[in-house]
Design an enzyme around this catalytic site. Structure first.
Site, PDB file in Angstrom:
ATOM      1  N   ARG A  35     -10.353   0.737  -3.250  1.00 22.19           N
ATOM      2  CA  ARG A  35     -10.132   0.079  -1.956  1.00 22.19           C
ATOM      3  C   ARG A  35     -10.658   0.938  -0.819  1.00 22.19           C
ATOM      4  O   ARG A  35     -10.584   2.163  -0.861  1.00 22.19           O
ATOM      5  CB  ARG A  35      -8.629  -0.126  -1.710  1.00 22.19           C
ATOM      6  CG  ARG A  35      -8.035  -1.243  -2.511  1.00 22.19           C
ATOM      7  CD  ARG A  35      -6.614  -1.534  -2.065  1.00 22.19           C
ATOM      8  NE  ARG A  35      -5.816  -0.335  -1.934  1.00 22.19           N
ATOM      9  CZ  ARG A  35      -4.730  -0.240  -1.153  1.00 22.19           C
ATOM     10  NH1 ARG A  35      -4.336  -1.266  -0.443  1.00 22.19           N
ATOM     11  NH2 ARG A  35      -4.047   0.883  -1.094  1.00 22.19           N
ATOM     12  N   SER A  49      -6.419   9.667  -7.261  1.00 19.23           N
ATOM     13  CA  SER A  49      -5.188   9.778  -8.065  1.00 19.23           C
ATOM     14  C   SER A  49      -5.426  10.366  -9.442  1.00 19.23           C
ATOM     15  O   SER A  49      -5.094   9.765 -10.461  1.00 19.23           O
ATOM     16  CB  SER A  49      -4.542   8.409  -8.204  1.00 19.23           C
ATOM     17  OG  SER A  49      -4.420   7.845  -6.938  1.00 19.23           O
ATOM     18  N   ASP A  90      -2.104   9.817  -4.901  1.00 22.62           N
ATOM     19  CA  ASP A  90      -1.339   8.610  -4.525  1.00 22.62           C
ATOM     20  C   ASP A  90       0.158   8.887  -4.424  1.00 22.62           C
ATOM     21  O   ASP A  90       0.873   8.267  -3.641  1.00 22.62           O
ATOM     22  CB  ASP A  90      -1.600   7.456  -5.499  1.00 22.62           C
ATOM     23  CG  ASP A  90      -1.316   7.826  -6.952  1.00 22.62           C
ATOM     24  OD1 ASP A  90      -1.154   9.034  -7.243  1.00 22.62           O
ATOM     25  OD2 ASP A  90      -1.260   6.927  -7.800  1.00 22.62           O
TER      26      ASP A  90
END
Length: 901
Positions: A524, A588, A642
């Site tokens: 994203r 992450s 994350d």
């Protein structure tokens, strides 16, 4: 004139549909907890939860009380693939003094007969399971316990009502133990009603059979009902056979408009006036008497026998069902009628014979019609339970009226098919239903008990005691300390990586930021606008891009070029290609950081395998890819995990949030640690967020004692064998795979899917974790569980679905408990850091497993509470930790940087 007499006995289809609707209402009443006490149709749970599946085998005994004779049976069931069985029986009379005597006499008599039977069959020295067919309404509390509600069918034994008939039989058998040593070894496993026995006998031959029907001296029906509709029994899983005891339908006046003067007269003269009114309109015990009452009135009115009333017509019980059946025979009916009436001293003319035959036909036709209407109600309920437009099913039938009456069966079938045109019904005649049926129920109970043992054995390693969980917490604490110490950090499995994030948001952050989020199969790009002051808010715009498998597992350069291509698309889409914005990069994967904007990849996880990345700085790789493209420039301020993003997002709302937890595809935790405890970073002032990377906990073998053979198989088949062992027991990416391994094992043992391992089940990764969440949802009926399994190409029975649900529950509960034990170690460490007796702290949480699984979050919270009782932990759901969190970290870093300058 004859027809005028019989007018009220003729029932149109409209009337029958109305009876069907009334019976449906009564069924619902009987099933409801609040309405059952006043319901006439008692809908008694039988605790028979499973039909035969053909794998039953062994020797069983059965005794059968309820008909005109008492019977003892030995049933051998062969597991030869042909579903064959062998029945040997012996009949004993039921003397009047026994069936109208007292409790001790009755059960002593049964025990005597059984022991006599065992002696004749040379079974004295065998320990055999016994099924007890007891064809009277009983309130059962389990399969081998039932309290008599009321006697029916001429039985009137004192002292039995409201007592458990199984324990009475056991006591009687015990009494004989002295004279006959192994008698007490007869194990009474199941109490069965003859109706249920009929269904089970037919169910052995036809697996579609889920309704049992008796039409003989008594009448009754049973069928398989969904557990979720049975208020009187705990649990919503699966089905259970309900013994309707429909003979009492109408005892509250529900059928008064259909009862004739003859029905009322018959009822008044019976042993139990006002009771079993439906049975009195249907069963063979009463039809002969009904015919007698009609003939008597017709004779009195001069319509028969020249008005001469003989003694036979005045004598109750003189006309029996066998007479009615004989008079209705197709060809010899008239000559039979003449013969029978002559024997009764009623010298009939030809017209008399035709009229009497007509009366018999109408009476037995009404019986078949009423029986069909109530049966149609049951079939409709079954079809609606299954949510089918059309249903195929089998009804197992037994009883003298159905078997011996020349027209009855044909009439019944025809009317049922007319009333429920959307059900394809097969009627299957039961052979020795009540005896063999009790043995079948016992055989199924025996099979289920053996299966239960094996299933419990497979799932036992997943049940973790409190002691074991405390041990896991203690080991996690030890590993956390290793990761913080300079001399042990290099070999520690829990890496405790410093993130260089030194503060949480204080509300003064503001500005426009870009955030990137890479951590799974999607990538994203976000634009985040943060406002401070009174109108404090965060606005976000984002776009999602897929990462194809060939890029996830290609070269590092290809991966980062793809990322930059996605950023370029987004900047163009938002119209901000010219601005040099500060950027936070959520990455992450385990990184070793030297500062907030430098992160060296320790190793890929979650299916990523891009080459030339491990040991490289991901921020440099991103900067180089931007330079290669040469279209825009960005200020990369922070590389974040994350988990840290999750903590920051919640920290923006709640300053007490100092722990971040991810429970989703992967599993990880970060928390604010005192600088003085972090030996691998210079300085002792303030705090820094530590990314624990706890997924590697156990890679040194410290939790091998709780790893099952299934965990080992999942690990060996994964992309990184021997790594991330704790994550493989707690994270969404692997739970479905653990379940699949267990299902394969249970199928190999013949406990699931009829022992057939489907092609689908052989495929790795087919059982996604979202299926676990769906299957374990409390709102899902087993029917829907079966549909999910069908999507996976697994053709499951109701029992299979229950087992699958149980397996999913064991795996996800263990995951939540292990996760809770790890988290308890961290909150305890925070409490000790602060030197307080009692700690109040908030954990920011994200991840699909926590958010979507129906029980994971509850079990996790309960475990933490149990293992860290001095910590009051609040769990806060993070709203977009990896996107909003990355922007907030960037904003906090900018603020701290400005303060520093």
């Amino acid at each position: 004139q004859v027809d005028r007499f019989l007018y009220h006995l003729r029932l149109s289809d409209d009337v029958l549909l109305d009876v069907m609707a009334r019976f449906q209402v009564e069924m619902v009443k009987g099933l409801g907890r609040d309405t059952n006490p006043t319901a006439t149709v008692k809908m008694l749970p039988s605790f028979v939860r499973s039909l035969p599946d053909g794998s039953e085998k062994g020797d069983f005994l059965a005794v059968d009380l309820g008909g005109s004779q008492f019977r003892a049976h030995q049933v051998k069931v062969f597991d030869d693939g042909k579903q064959s069985s062998q029945l040997e029986s012996k009949f004993y009379p039921t003397p009047k003094e026994v069936i109208q005597g007292n409790r001790a006499e009755l059960f002593d008599y049964i025990a005597d007969c059984l022991l006599d039977f065992m002696e004749t069959k040379n079974l004295k020295h065998k320990k055999l399971p016994l099924g007890f067919t007891f064809s009277f309404p009983c309130k059962q509390t389990k399969l081998e316990e039932g309290f008599l509600l009321a006697w029916t069918k001429h039985f009137k034994v004192r002292g039995v009502q409201d007592t458990d008939v199984v324990s009475s039989l056991r006591k009687a058998l015990q009494k004989h133990k002295a004279s006959f040593v192994p008698a007490g070894d007869v194990d009474v496993l199941a109490l069965v009603n003859d109706t249920v026995g009929t269904m089970m006998t037919c169910g052995y031959d036809d697996q579609h059979c889920e309704v049992g029907l008796i039409i003989g001296t008594g009448t009754n029906a049973c069928y398989m009902e969904e557990m979720r509709h049975i208020d009187l029994v705990e649990g919503d899983e699966g089905r259970m056979c309900i013994n309707t005891e429909w003979g009492a339908f109408g005892d509250d006046g529900a059928l008064d408009d259909l009862r004739t003067e003859f029905d009322r007269e018959l009822d008044l003269g019976s042993l139990n006036p006002g009771k079993q009114l439906f049975e009195k309109m249907i069963s063979s015990l009463y039809l002969g008497e009904l015919v007698r009452l009609i003939l008597l009135k017709m004779t009195k009115e001069g319509l028969l026998f020249n008005g001469k009333v003989s003694t036979a017509l005045l004598t109750k019980g003189k006309i029996e069902m066998k007479h009615v059946s004989a008079m209705e025979k197709y060809k010899e009916g008239l000559s039979n009628t003449k013969e029978i009436l002559t024997e009764l001293n009623l010298f009939p003319s030809e017209e008399d014979c035709i009229a009497v035959q007509h009366v018999c036909t109408i009476v037995s036709f009404r019986s078949a019609n009423l029986c069909a209407a109530a049966l149609a109600a049951i079939l409709t309920r079954l079809r609606e339970n299954k949510k089918l437009l059309r249903m195929r099913t089998t009804v197992g039938i037994d009883g003298g009226l159905y078997k011996t009456h020349p027209q009855y069966a044909k009439r019944l079938h025809k009317v049922v098919r007319r009333l429920v045109p959307n059900c394809d019904v097969r009627f299957l005649l039961s052979v020795s239903g009540s005896g063999k049926g009790a043995a079948m129920v016992t055989a199924v109970a025996y099979r289920l008990a053996a299966q239960r043992k094996k299933i419990d054995a497979a799932l036992a390693p997943f049940l973790l005691s409190l002691e074991t969980l405390r041990e896991v917490k203690k080991k996690m604490r030890t590993e956390l300390e290793y990761g913080l110490k300079r001399e042990t950090q290099a070999s520690a499995t829990v890496k405790m990586l410093p993130t260089y994030v030194r503060g949480t948001p204080d509300g003064t952050e503001k500005g426009v930021f870009l955030a990137l989020d890479l951590g799974g199969t999607n990538f994203r790009v976000l634009l985040v606008k943060i406002r401070s002051g009174r109108r404090r808010s965060v606005q976000m715009y984002n776009k999602i891009f897929a990462i194809p498998l060939e890029i996830m597992q290609g070269t590092g350069e290809e991966l980062f070029d793809h990322i930059v291509q996605c950023i370029a698309d987004f900047l163009e889409y938002m119209g901000i290609k010219g601005a040099r914005l500060p950027l936070g990069f959520t990455f992450s994967f385990p990184c070793r950081q030297a500062s907030i904007d430098k992160g060296t990849l320790v190793g890929w996880t979650k299916g990523f395998k891009a080459t030339d990345c491990e040991g490289e700085d991901v921020v440099d790789m991103l900067r180089e890819a931007i330079r290669r493209r040469n279209e825009f420039d960005l200020d990369i301020v922070a590389v974040v995990n994350d988990t840290v993003g999750t903590m920051m997002t919640c920290g923006y709302e709640d300053p007490n949030c100092e722990i971040g937890l991810i429970a989703g595809t992967g599993s990880n935790v970060c928390y604010m640690e005192d600088m003085k405890n972090i030996e691998i970073v210079e300085g002792n002032e303030g705090k820094m967020c530590i990314n624990t990377e706890w997924g590697g906990f156990g890679d040194n073998g410290c939790i091998d004692n709780i790893r099952t053979k299934y965990d080992k198989e999942v690990d060996e088949g994964s992309l990184n064998p021997g790594k991330q062992r704790y994550e493989k027991m707690t994270s969404g990416m692997y739970l479905g795979e653990i379940v699949r391994q267990i299902l394969i094992d249970l199928t190999k043992q013949g406990l699931l899917f009829r022992g057939q391992i489907s092609e689908t089940l052989r495929k790795r990764g087919i059982f996604e974790t979202k299926f676990l969440s769906q299957i374990e949802s409390d709102r899902l009926a087993l029917l829907q569980v079966r549909r999910i399994l069908q999507q996976l190409g697994l053709d499951s029975t109701c029992e299979d679905s229950i087992i699958v649900k149980e397996v999913c529950g064991a795996v996800s509960e263990r995951a939540a408990q292990l996760c809770g034990a790890g988290l308890a170690a961290i909150v305890e460490k925070k409490r000790e850091n602060q030197g307080v007796e009692h700690l109040q702290i908030t954990v920011g949480v994200d991840g699909t497993l926590y958010k979507l699984h129906p029980h994971f979050s509850r079990v996790l919270r309960e475990t933490v509470k149990e293992l860290a009782p001095q910590c009051d932990v609040t769990f806060m759901l993070s709203e977009d930790g990896s996107g909003k969190g990355a922007a907030l970290i960037t904003a906090v870093a900018k603020r701290l940087h400005n303060v520093g300058q």
